[in-house]
Write an enzyme that holds these catalytic residues in place. Structure first.
Site, mmCIF file in Angstrom:
data_model
loop_
_atom_site.group_PDB
_atom_site.id
_atom_site.type_symbol
_atom_site.label_atom_id
_atom_site.label_comp_id
_atom_site.label_asym_id
_atom_site.label_seq_id
_atom_site.Cartn_x
_atom_site.Cartn_y
_atom_site.Cartn_z
ATOM 1 N N CYS A 77 0.838 -1.203 0.000
ATOM 2 C CA CYS A 77 0.000 0.000 0.000
ATOM 3 C C CYS A 77 0.871 1.250 0.000
ATOM 4 O O CYS A 77 1.995 1.234 0.503
ATOM 5 C CB CYS A 77 -0.894 0.055 1.240
ATOM 6 N N ASP A 78 0.322 2.319 -0.555
ATOM 7 C CA ASP A 78 0.992 3.609 -0.427
ATOM 8 C C ASP A 78 -0.054 4.710 -0.538
ATOM 9 O O ASP A 78 -0.994 4.607 -1.335
ATOM 10 C CB ASP A 78 2.059 3.809 -1.497
#
Length: 204
Positions: A77-78
């Site tokens: 995730c980012d």
């Protein structure tokens, strides 16, 4: 004859974020953490949403390629805050965080979080970006200075978070609150579904 069920799949979070780990644990999951080490500053994309997705895919792929996670499900995730079409990640320093907050107060931004799930056993992946609208309050200069002095905004995308000291400075959101914290559980469920996996089979 007793039907044998498959053992629970190993889940790996390709992120050092305690907030993401906390969200997964609260949802009944128990991922191992393997930090990707991806250089975020070296990655670029045409839009903030695409940037969040490219970074999430890079983090997941970096970890998925390691022998020690063979057979696992890897989540990358980012998050970035989109403000005036610009992608804002973690502030560079306290001065940057202060300037960010003075520019954000009283305005509306969009928190974009890229999600990528890689099934290393099947060699398949699913990825998408979740977006949540954030309406910032109007903290005073003194309140901003006090918040920046805690150090918290230096470690989070957009220099704020819903699960910390900046929560009183967020007037409202439209969309998934978990996405703002760092991970959208509804989107994760859908991505797992694309890979033929039920999130309930991963509960501990």
């Amino acid at each position: 004859m007793t039907r044998m069920t498959d053992p629970r799949r190993r889940l790996v979070l390709a992120s050092a974020s305690p907030a993401r780990l906390g969200l997964l644990r609260q949802a009944g999951l128990a991922p191992d953490v393997v930090v990707s080490g991806v250089d975020e500053d070296a990655v670029s994309a045409p839009t903030p949403g695409e940037l969040a997705l490219v970074l999430a895919e890079a983090k997941a792929a970096s970890v998925a390629g390691r022998p020690e996670v063979s057979g696992a499900l890897v989540i990358g995730c980012d998050s970035v805050l989109e403000l005036d079409g610009e992608a804002l990640g973690k502030p560079a320093d306290a001065e940057d965080a202060t300037a960010r907050w003075k520019s954000m107060r009283g305005r509306v931004g969009i928190l974009r979080t890229g999600h990528c799930v890689i099934d290393t056993a099947a060699g398949r992946r699913a990825a998408a970006t979740a977006s949540t609208t954030v309406r910032f309050g109007e903290p005073t200069d003194a309140e901003i200075a006090a918040y920046v002095a805690t150090g918290e905004p230096l470690y989070v995308a957009g220099a704020f978070t819903l699960d910390g000291r900046s929560a009183p400075f967020i007037d409202s959101i439209e969309g998934d609150h978990g996405n703002v914290i760092g991970l959208s559980l509804p989107l994760l469920r859908r991505l797992l579904g694309e890979l033929g996996i039920s999130i309930t089979d991963l509960w501990v």
